[in-house]
Motif scaffolding. Structure first.
Motif, short mmCIF file in Angstrom:
data_model
loop_
_atom_site.label_atom_id
_atom_site.label_comp_id
_atom_site.label_asym_id
_atom_site.label_seq_id
_atom_site.Cartn_x
_atom_site.Cartn_y
_atom_site.Cartn_z
N GLN A 159 2.41 1.64 -3.53
CA GLN A 159 1.42 2.10 -4.50
C GLN A 159 1.07 3.56 -4.27
O GLN A 159 0.92 4.32 -5.22
CB GLN A 159 0.17 1.24 -4.42
N THR A 160 0.99 3.98 -3.01
CA THR A 160 0.69 5.38 -2.71
C THR A 160 1.83 6.28 -3.16
O THR A 160 1.59 7.37 -3.70
CB THR A 160 0.42 5.55 -1.21
N ILE B 233 0.84 -1.20 0.00
CA ILE B 233 0.00 0.00 0.00
C ILE B 233 0.88 1.25 0.00
O ILE B 233 0.60 2.22 -0.72
CB ILE B 233 -0.97 -0.02 1.19
N THR C 1 -6.68 -1.86 -1.29
CA THR C 1 -5.45 -2.64 -1.14
C THR C 1 -4.67 -2.45 -2.43
O THR C 1 -5.19 -1.99 -3.43
CB THR C 1 -5.75 -4.13 -0.91
N HIS C 2 -3.43 -2.85 -2.41
CA HIS C 2 -2.58 -2.62 -3.58
C HIS C 2 -2.79 -3.72 -4.62
O HIS C 2 -3.40 -4.75 -4.36
CB HIS C 2 -1.12 -2.56 -3.15
#
Length: 199
Positions: A129-130, A126, A147-148
């Motif tokens: 990805q953020t 996560i 979720t990723h």
């Protein structure tokens, strides 16, 4: 001071975790262990973790974003879980923690370690990805609960824990670990994580 050193030195994680248990009321054995660790560190000042500019190709799934987790546990009193997470050949996180609940078998200790590693894999995914895409917002303008999308591979050296993670439901002998194992079994069933045995 040692806690800060363990951020960049993976070889110090277990020692720092062990020494921090006696931090509130240190005794003679803790102090002598601390002195031995400091003496050992002074002989190895040049050891640092580096991240090269070019990433080596992934060894598990070529050309895809894969988070790889390694976990292991010792079935002692108290049980200790440890693990590491790598991405594109770079170590992102390592840990060594005392398990909160005493394990009744080595398979249970390994299963608790696998669940802990899966939680860490999801958290790191996560965060990655953020960092890459920014925060995803929903229609109301708040952050979307997500979720990723990265693939996760979890390596464990226990055949019993690996087979429990692939089961649907639990055997009667291990019902006391149901809540811990249910999340792992669900993620394996929906192919969110792939569990791999290693020796």
């Amino acid at each position: 001071m040692l806690a800060w050193a363990s951020v960049s030195r993976c070889d110090l994680l277990f020692v720092v975790g062990f020494l921090s248990r006696g931090q509130s009321s240190p005794t003679g054995p803790y102090e002598s262990c601390l002195r031995a660790v400091l003496k050992w560190i002074m002989t190895r000042r040049a050891v640092v973790q580096t991240f090269p500019a070019s990433a080596p190709p992934s060894t598990v799934l070529e050309g895809e974003d894969v988070l790889i987790g390694y976990c292991d546990a010792s079935w002692n009193n108290p049980s200790v879980s440890g693990g590491g997470i790598s991405w594109n050949g770079h170590c992102l996180k390592m840990w060594s923690r005392k398990q909160s609940v005493p394990a009744l078998s080595s398979a249970e200790a390994e299963l608790a370690s696998m669940v802990e590693c899966l939680k860490e894999l999801m958290h790191v995914g996560i965060v990655l990805q953020t960092l890459r895409q920014g925060i995803v917002y929903d229609a109301q303008g708040g952050p979307e609960k997500t979720t990723h999308d990265m693939k996760m591979v979890l390596h464990c050296d226990s055949t019993a824990a690996n087979s429990i993670s692939g089961m649907i439901g639990l055997l009667r002998k291990i019902r006391h670990v149901e809540l811990r194992a249910a999340f792992l079994q669900y993620c394996v069933r929906i192919r969110k994580v792939k569990v791999v045995f290693y020796e």
